[in-house]
Design a protein around this motif. Structure first.
Motif, PDB file in Angstrom:
ATOM      1  N   THR A   2      -4.779  -2.782   0.286  1.00  0.00           N
ATOM      2  CA  THR A   2      -3.360  -3.130   0.274  1.00  0.00           C
ATOM      3  C   THR A   2      -2.860  -3.178  -1.174  1.00  0.00           C
ATOM      4  N   THR A   3      -1.589  -3.396  -1.323  1.00  0.00           N
ATOM      5  CA  THR A   3      -0.982  -3.338  -2.653  1.00  0.00           C
ATOM      6  C   THR A   3      -1.031  -4.663  -3.407  1.00  0.00           C
ATOM      7  N   GLU A   7      -0.301  -5.139  -7.439  1.00  0.00           N
ATOM      8  CA  GLU A   7       0.937  -5.794  -7.861  1.00  0.00           C
ATOM      9  C   GLU A   7       0.644  -7.004  -8.749  1.00  0.00           C
ATOM     10  N   PHE A  64       6.351  -0.819  -4.415  1.00  0.00           N
ATOM     11  CA  PHE A  64       5.139  -1.232  -3.706  1.00  0.00           C
ATOM     12  C   PHE A  64       5.430  -2.019  -2.426  1.00  0.00           C
ATOM     13  N   VAL A  70      -3.029   1.642  -0.954  1.00  0.00           N
ATOM     14  CA  VAL A  70      -3.280   2.117  -2.312  1.00  0.00           C
ATOM     15  C   VAL A  70      -4.599   2.873  -2.327  1.00  0.00           C
ATOM     16  N   ASN A  78      -0.747   3.995 -11.642  1.00  0.00           N
ATOM     17  CA  ASN A  78      -0.226   2.702 -12.076  1.00  0.00           C
ATOM     18  C   ASN A  78      -0.756   2.340 -13.466  1.00  0.00           C
TER      19      ASN A  78
END
Length: 190
Positions: A2-3, A7, A64, A70, A78
């Motif tokens: 997951t993001t 982040e 995002f 991801v 990124n």
């Protein structure tokens, strides 16, 4: 993946970038308002670089929210963006000390240009990963604002070699354009 971790890492790096920029500001010598005058150019350039970091943080957050997963390509994209943004403190300080000189102003514009390109690369990789019919695919299909910004940065870089002050104005006009939120992702998510 997951993001969330990406982040959180990106938020931390952006916070460090802002911290480094503010640490370059020195305490004025003296206790009257005229003591601030020699520090005004550096403060103004710090302010606009702070705004640029804020713009990237805001757009990164929106981006995002639309990306569901991801992969390695997005992670490297990124990092590529964070690399260019991490040069903002150096380019801001150099330009703040030499705002009438071509190379510092052109270098600042180059960092902005490369940051913009890096952000577009993340968008392209995300669309390739998730597909054109995904939320991200529908959201970033028209990148007129990004392409216009890149052209503006290139123009600012070129103009910097003739009249650095005009190059600075171009960079700041682009920042003002980006202060108007990019609602493409929000429209698709709603």
């Amino acid at each position: 993946m997951t993001t969330n971790r990406l982040e959180a890492f990106s938020d931390g790096v952006l916070a460090i970038i802002i911290t480094i920029m503010v640490l370059d500001l020195k305490v004025p010598i003296g206790d009257d308002l005229m003591s601030l005058k020699p520090y005004l150019p550096k403060f103004i350039y710090y302010l606009f670089s702070f705004i640029y970091v804020g713009i990237y943080w805001n757009n990164h957050h929106h981006l995002f929210q639309a990306i569901k997963r991801v992969n390695g390509a997005i992670l490297w994209g990124n990092l590529h963006l964070l690399f260019w943004l991490s040069l903002l403190p150096v380019s801001t300080a150099w330009m703040g000390e030499n705002f009438h000189s071509a190379w510092p102003v052109a270098f600042y514009g180059f960092v902005l240009l490369m940051s913009s390109i890096a952000f577009m690369i993340i968008e392209k990789v995300a669309v390739k990963t998730e597909g054109k019919e995904s939320i991200i695919g529908k959201s970033v299909s028209k990148n007129i604002k990004e392409m216009s910004s890149c052209i503006g940065y290139i123009l600012g870089i070129v103009v910097s070699f003739f009249k650095p002050e005009i190059g600075i104005v171009i960079y700041y006009l682009i920042a003002l354009i980006w202060l108007i939120p990019d609602r493409r992702i929000e429209k698709v998510i709603e």
